[in-house]
Scaffold this motif. Sequence first.
Motif, PDB file in Angstrom:
ATOM      1  N   TYR A   1       6.626  38.106  43.059  1.00 41.26           N
ATOM      2  CA  TYR A   1       6.421  36.787  42.467  1.00 41.26           C
ATOM      3  C   TYR A   1       6.156  36.915  40.965  1.00 41.26           C
ATOM      4  O   TYR A   1       6.682  36.132  40.158  1.00 41.26           O
ATOM      5  CB  TYR A   1       5.261  36.074  43.145  1.00 41.26           C
TER       6      TYR A   1
ATOM      7  N   GLN B   1      16.632  32.617  46.031  1.00 42.33           N
ATOM      8  CA  GLN B   1      16.068  31.427  46.660  1.00 42.33           C
ATOM      9  C   GLN B   1      17.052  30.827  47.665  1.00 42.33           C
ATOM     10  O   GLN B   1      16.658  30.386  48.757  1.00 42.33           O
ATOM     11  CB  GLN B   1      15.723  30.384  45.581  1.00 42.33           C
TER      12      GLN B   1
ATOM     13  N   SER C   1      19.819  41.670  46.518  1.00 45.77           N
ATOM     14  CA  SER C   1      19.304  40.683  47.469  1.00 45.77           C
ATOM     15  C   SER C   1      19.765  40.945  48.897  1.00 45.77           C
ATOM     16  O   SER C   1      19.067  40.583  49.846  1.00 45.77           O
ATOM     17  CB  SER C   1      19.730  39.272  47.045  1.00 45.77           C
TER      18      SER C   1
ATOM     19  N   LEU D   1      17.733  33.631  39.089  1.00 48.15           N
ATOM     20  CA  LEU D   1      16.590  33.102  39.837  1.00 48.15           C
ATOM     21  C   LEU D   1      17.013  32.398  41.123  1.00 48.15           C
ATOM     22  O   LEU D   1      16.317  32.454  42.138  1.00 48.15           O
ATOM     23  CB  LEU D   1      15.810  32.103  38.964  1.00 48.15           C
TER      24      LEU D   1
ATOM     25  N   SER E   1       9.348  37.433  39.220  1.00 49.01           N
ATOM     26  CA  SER E   1      10.114  36.194  39.082  1.00 49.01           C
ATOM     27  C   SER E   1       9.594  35.363  37.912  1.00 49.01           C
ATOM     28  O   SER E   1      10.363  34.646  37.254  1.00 49.01           O
ATOM     29  CB  SER E   1      10.065  35.386  40.379  1.00 49.01           C
TER      30      SER E   1
END
Length: 381
Positions: free
Chosen positions: A242, A147, A27, A143, A245
Amino acid sequence: MYNKQVVFIVACAGLLFFGITLITLGSVMLDLRLKFGLDGVAAGTLFSIMPVGILTGSLFFGPIGDRCGYKLLLVMACLGLCAGFQGIAHAGSPALLKACIFLFGLSGGVMNGATNAVVADITVRGKGASLSLLGVSFGIGALGMPQVLGAMKHHFQWFEIVSAVGWLTLAMALLFAVIRFPPAKQQQGFPLAQGGHLFTDVTLVMIGLFLFFQSSFEAIINNWTTTYLTAGGHMEEQAALYALSLYVAGYTVMRLLAGSVFRMVSPAGMLIVSLLLMPAGVVLLQVSNAFVLSAAGLILLGAGLAGGFPIMLGFVGERYAAYSGTAFSFVLVIALTGNMLVNYLMGLIVQQYGVRYLTTVAFAEWIFMVLLCSSIVRRLK
């Protein structure tokens, strides 16, 4: 005495941080490359250090946990994660960054193994279901971290966010320190020597090999799916990410169902469901260039892969209760070896023949998993 519910809850919190650990480096890699001026090869080196650390932590946590109990291991793992987070956030040189990433992986490997082993130890019946429920927290961590980074980057620097998460692991260490855990199972001697006969058990070796293919299957889906979906301009990178995910979401939801709604379904029955969902997901990936079908395929793959580790580790915990930590170490090391080897092999295949062979490798792994699963279930009966 210890409270089983409290131990289970803190184990879930620990595995949540392991999920965060696995996703954090990827990330913030772009930020690290900009900070240190890293090229693609140097960035790839950083990624290769992490699994070596996890493998090392997975190797020694079991014998130590069987001999000394899991409290000290979990406290030390949290302290190591805290140091790793702070190092990634504030390291002033590539050499220090590499050392912190190794420590990060080492502590994560201990956290993963110890939380799974302690939940297996405190569960009398339905170990696979309890381990599935534990695994939900891993998915939430994996997850949630991207975010959090995405939402908070408008207000804070990336390293401030990573550092703040690291301080939470320090608080977790204090929580582990004050909670009672199950006592050590082997009060005398060293479990690796006393439990040496475990490693000549064909069933244990076969479970390890099943997890070899399970772990490597997960690795190639995690690492190569976006490349596969965007190859030839069939899908935008944002849509591919996406879709990936949704794979993690399918994985997490299936573990939640396995630990609750499907708790009374036999482990063999859950394995059959898992092994049927996986090829369906691969076929959808193979035949479709559209987002909806590709996303559906990834959801099915996530749901199919969700059961492998909890169920197999449940078998290990039941069969080797006196040396569960040592046995967990054995099979997890085999699993992580598969993760590293097959992922490297997949890289060679992509370089030589193209990413279109991702689904071919996935089908080959699935065949080995079916054969091993059939043999393992027969032997356990």
